[in-house]
Scaffold this motif. Structure first.
Motif, PDB file in Angstrom:
ATOM      1  N   ALA A  64       1.251  -3.189  -6.451  1.00 58.06           N
ATOM      2  CA  ALA A  64       0.666  -2.032  -5.775  1.00 58.06           C
ATOM      3  C   ALA A  64      -0.843  -2.247  -5.635  1.00 58.06           C
ATOM      4  CB  ALA A  64       0.945  -0.763  -6.563  1.00 58.06           C
ATOM      5  N   VAL A  65      -1.362  -2.031  -4.433  1.00 56.87           N
ATOM      6  CA  VAL A  65      -2.802  -2.140  -4.193  1.00 56.87           C
ATOM      7  C   VAL A  65      -3.275  -0.892  -3.470  1.00 56.87           C
ATOM      8  CG1 VAL A  65      -2.801  -4.669  -4.130  1.00 56.87           C
ATOM      9  CG2 VAL A  65      -2.492  -3.386  -1.997  1.00 56.87           C
ATOM     10  N   SER A  66      -4.539  -0.580  -3.650  1.00 54.71           N
ATOM     11  CA  SER A  66      -5.098   0.574  -2.947  1.00 54.71           C
ATOM     12  C   SER A  66      -5.580   0.193  -1.547  1.00 54.71           C
ATOM     13  CB  SER A  66      -6.259   1.178  -3.736  1.00 54.71           C
ATOM     14  OG  SER A  66      -7.358   0.281  -3.767  1.00 54.71           O
ATOM     15  N   SER A  67      -6.139  -1.005  -1.406  1.00 57.86           N
ATOM     16  CA  SER A  67      -6.812  -1.419  -0.173  1.00 57.86           C
ATOM     17  C   SER A  67      -7.871  -0.380   0.217  1.00 57.86           C
ATOM     18  CB  SER A  67      -5.808  -1.624   0.970  1.00 57.86           C
ATOM     19  OG  SER A  67      -6.391  -2.294   2.069  1.00 57.86           O
ATOM     20  N   ALA A  68      -8.435   0.275  -0.792  1.00 59.55           N
ATOM     21  CA  ALA A  68      -9.348   1.392  -0.557  1.00 59.55           C
ATOM     22  C   ALA A  68     -10.694   0.914  -0.032  1.00 59.55           C
ATOM     23  CB  ALA A  68      -9.537   2.178  -1.852  1.00 59.55           C
ATOM     24  N   ASN A  69     -11.322   1.771   0.758  1.00 57.21           N
ATOM     25  CA  ASN A  69     -12.625   1.435   1.326  1.00 57.21           C
ATOM     26  C   ASN A  69     -13.653   2.497   0.983  1.00 57.21           C
ATOM     27  OD1 ASN A  69     -12.319   3.608   3.156  1.00 57.21           O
ATOM     28  ND2 ASN A  69     -11.120   2.307   4.515  1.00 57.21           N
ATOM     29  N   ASP A 113     -11.529   7.451  17.914  1.00 54.50           N
ATOM     30  CA  ASP A 113     -10.402   7.478  18.848  1.00 54.50           C
ATOM     31  C   ASP A 113      -9.056   7.687  18.155  1.00 54.50           C
ATOM     32  OD1 ASP A 113      -9.905   5.066  17.611  1.00 54.50           O
ATOM     33  OD2 ASP A 113     -10.058   3.838  19.426  1.00 54.50           O
ATOM     34  N   GLY A 114      -9.070   7.895  16.839  1.00 52.53           N
ATOM     35  CA  GLY A 114      -7.847   8.157  16.104  1.00 52.53           C
ATOM     36  C   GLY A 114      -7.220   6.939  15.461  1.00 52.53           C
ATOM     37  N   THR A 115      -7.794   5.748  15.672  1.00 52.32           N
ATOM     38  CA  THR A 115      -7.271   4.526  15.061  1.00 52.32           C
ATOM     39  C   THR A 115      -7.464   4.560  13.544  1.00 52.32           C
ATOM     40  OG1 THR A 115      -7.813   3.248  17.042  1.00 52.32           O
ATOM     41  CG2 THR A 115      -7.464   1.994  15.017  1.00 52.32           C
ATOM     42  N   ILE A 116      -6.418   4.162  12.804  1.00 54.56           N
ATOM     43  CA  ILE A 116      -6.534   4.089  11.349  1.00 54.56           C
ATOM     44  C   ILE A 116      -7.612   3.072  10.995  1.00 54.56           C
ATOM     45  CG2 ILE A 116      -5.352   3.511   9.193  1.00 54.56           C
ATOM     46  CD1 ILE A 116      -2.741   4.332  10.518  1.00 54.56           C
ATOM     47  N   ALA A 117      -8.550   3.477  10.153  1.00 59.32           N
ATOM     48  CA  ALA A 117      -9.701   2.628   9.837  1.00 59.32           C
ATOM     49  C   ALA A 117      -9.670   2.121   8.401  1.00 59.32           C
ATOM     50  CB  ALA A 117     -10.997   3.387  10.108  1.00 59.32           C
ATOM     51  N   GLY A 118      -8.517   2.167   7.777  1.00 57.47           N
ATOM     52  CA  GLY A 118      -8.422   1.654   6.421  1.00 57.47           C
ATOM     53  C   GLY A 118      -7.797   2.677   5.492  1.00 57.47           C
ATOM     54  N   SER A 119      -7.601   2.272   4.265  1.00 55.45           N
ATOM     55  CA  SER A 119      -6.928   3.105   3.275  1.00 55.45           C
ATOM     56  C   SER A 119      -7.931   3.902   2.461  1.00 55.45           C
ATOM     57  CB  SER A 119      -6.100   2.213   2.338  1.00 55.45           C
ATOM     58  OG  SER A 119      -5.660   2.931   1.213  1.00 55.45           O
ATOM     59  N   MET A 120      -7.522   5.125   2.104  1.00 53.57           N
ATOM     60  CA  MET A 120      -8.283   5.937   1.148  1.00 53.57           C
ATOM     61  C   MET A 120      -7.444   6.215  -0.087  1.00 53.57           C
ATOM     62  SD  MET A 120     -10.346   8.623   3.596  1.00 53.57           S
ATOM     63  CE  MET A 120     -10.760   9.611   2.178  1.00 53.57           C
ATOM     64  N   LEU A 121      -6.476   5.371  -0.316  1.00 53.68           N
ATOM     65  CA  LEU A 121      -5.562   5.543  -1.434  1.00 53.68           C
ATOM     66  C   LEU A 121      -6.247   5.215  -2.756  1.00 53.68           C
ATOM     67  CD1 LEU A 121      -2.487   6.034  -2.119  1.00 53.68           C
ATOM     68  CD2 LEU A 121      -2.251   3.546  -2.029  1.00 53.68           C
ATOM     69  N   ILE A 173       0.863  -1.178   0.000  1.00 51.48           N
ATOM     70  CA  ILE A 173       0.000   0.000   0.000  1.00 51.48           C
ATOM     71  C   ILE A 173       0.904   1.234   0.000  1.00 51.48           C
ATOM     72  CG2 ILE A 173      -1.853   1.242   1.172  1.00 51.48           C
ATOM     73  CD1 ILE A 173      -2.560  -1.417   2.585  1.00 51.48           C
ATOM     74  N   PHE A 174       1.032   1.882  -1.139  1.00 50.47           N
ATOM     75  CA  PHE A 174       1.962   2.997  -1.302  1.00 50.47           C
ATOM     76  C   PHE A 174       1.332   4.326  -0.884  1.00 50.47           C
ATOM     77  CE2 PHE A 174       3.979  -0.021  -4.256  1.00 50.47           C
ATOM     78  CZ  PHE A 174       5.317   0.170  -3.971  1.00 50.47           C
ATOM     79  N   ASP A 175       0.874   4.424   0.357  1.00 48.18           N
ATOM     80  CA  ASP A 175       0.269   5.695   0.769  1.00 48.18           C
ATOM     81  C   ASP A 175       1.170   6.523   1.677  1.00 48.18           C
ATOM     82  OD1 ASP A 175       0.042   4.242   3.103  1.00 48.18           O
ATOM     83  OD2 ASP A 175      -2.100   4.610   3.388  1.00 48.18           O
ATOM     84  N   GLY A 176       2.260   5.954   2.200  1.00 47.84           N
ATOM     85  CA  GLY A 176       3.139   6.701   3.090  1.00 47.84           C
ATOM     86  C   GLY A 176       2.509   7.002   4.424  1.00 47.84           C
TER      87      GLY A 176
END
Length: 401
Positions: free
Chosen positions: A280-285, A313-321, A255-258
């Motif tokens: 490369a994958v987006s893993s987008a939701n 609570d600030g936890t990463i909930a997935g990719s928006m890439l 996941i190339f989102d940095g």
């Protein structure tokens, strides 16, 4: 909206494919395929009905996204809309994507089976947009301590009966299943998947090197979103992530989102693996494509902040890439030049999925093409030689007889 342009000539500054550059490039598309490609001077006598002039741009094969859950409020798992996949498929060409795997996270067994049936029905009846190649299922046979965003009710011990029900419900569309090498029965799972033409991908795992090698011996050749939901690198222990980095037989999603992964960790993977072993994958939701703000998806609250999807609570909930952003990130974050990096988006995922009809700009292959300007911004996407996305329609001309 798809613009029918059969018998189309594309003129660009250069074509980027197969680790090489074709300068002053023209591509002639006919009957859904690339009919010819080469220097523009070779096409002076060519006959065509449409011309797409983007001479300050470059062309690459269409992007293949092997891991995407949703887009623009659509979750393939949670949406009960029978047209959800088709709506998403029509949005993806605006991001350079011409093929994708509809990705489902495991949930409770009845809901999972229903989602597999609904999604596979949609795939089998799809008519336009980016091509849904099949389903990538995450779970249910993964490590419960590294389930990430897979819901607790979606993680279960292996049962052959459930695996067979999953395969049947997918109606031949299940192409990849992610499992943890350390779960009991992992080798049997992989053998059954392989027998049914389904790839076993290792992920959501705390496996040690012996468990990883046992799964590889059984037939696993892929790793799901390297680094994420697996034990971190350790100087005295080999696990899934470290084995994936050094074993040349494994192809790794990245996941190339940095954001999920530090840019230098992305570069480390690229230096270790090279473009021909990274997909490369987006893993987008479902948050992807939406502006910052507060949202409610699948009865849960989410925050999009600086284009990152978070729980309250600030936890990463997935990719928006999106993959066109990932393409820019690869160029900015890693040592790879564009000739090597383009494989991560095109030929590597195609080869990994056993697809020989796409992933390169070559005569006889599908006319799935993405065109970018010199700032690596998407200008047009073609699927089967038709315009699925174009930023400026003035660049497309119809040729009068």
């Amino acid at each position: 909206m798809m613009i029918k342009t059969d018998n189309l000539l594309i003129n660009v500054d250069y074509g980027l494919t197969n680790g090489r550059v074709i300068h002053n490039c023209s591509i002639l598309c006919r009957d859904k395929s690339i009919y010819a490609i080469g220097g523009a001077s070779s096409f002076k006598e060519a006959v065509y009905t449409h011309c797409l002039d983007l001479k300050d741009c470059y062309a690459v094969p269409g992007f293949v996204d092997g891991h995407i859950y949703g887009f623009g409020k659509i979750s393939l798992l949670d949406s009960m809309d029978v047209n959800a996949l088709s709506v998403m498929a029509r949005e993806l060409p605006a991001h350079g994507v011409t093929s994708f795997l509809a990705t489902l996270q495991s949930t409770n067994r009845p809901k999972l089976i229903e989602a597999l049936k609904r999604t596979s029905d949609n795939i089998l009846n799809q008519e336009d947009g980016a091509e849904a190649l099949g389903i990538h299922l995450i779970g249910p046979f993964i490590n419960p301590e590294l389930n990430g965003l897979v819901r607790d009710e979606g993680v279960r011990k292996y049962s052959r009966d459930e695996l067979e029900e999953i395969i049947e419900a997918a109606q031949g569309t299940l192409k990849v299943m992610t499992l943890a090498p350390e779960v009991e029965g992992a080798q049997e799972i992989i053998e059954i998947l392989t027998k049914n033409g389904i790839q076993a991908s290792m992920g959501h795992s705390s496996a040690n090197e012996h468990q990883v090698h046992a799964s590889m011996k059984a037939g696993a050749r892929n790793v799901t979103h390297l680094y994420n939901c697996m034990k971190p690198l350790h100087q005295r222990e080999m696990g899934l992530s470290s084995t994936a980095l050094v074993d040349e037989s494994l192809t790794c999603e990245l996941i190339f989102d940095g954001f999920h992964i530090h840019p230098q960790m992305l570069d480390l993977a690229c230096r270790a693996k090279g473009g021909d072993k990274i997909s490369a994958v987006s893993s987008a939701n479902q948050g992807t494509g939406l502006p910052d703000g507060r949202y409610k998806f699948d009865e849960n609250e989410y925050i999009i902040e600086d284009q990152h999807l978070l729980l309250p609570d600030g936890t990463i909930a997935g990719s928006m890439l999106t993959l066109e952003q990932a393409w820019q990130n690869v160029i900015n974050f890693t040592h790879m030049n564009t000739k090597e990096a383009i494989a991560c988006f095109t030929s590597t995922p195609s080869t990994s999925l056993g697809l020989s009809d796409r992933g390169h700009l070559s005569p006889g292959l599908k006319a799935d093409i993405a065109i970018f300007n010199k700032d690596h911004e998407l200008q047009a996407t073609l699927i089967n030689g038709n315009i699925a996305y174009i930023k400026n329609e003035e660049n497309l001309r119809q040729i009068n007889d």
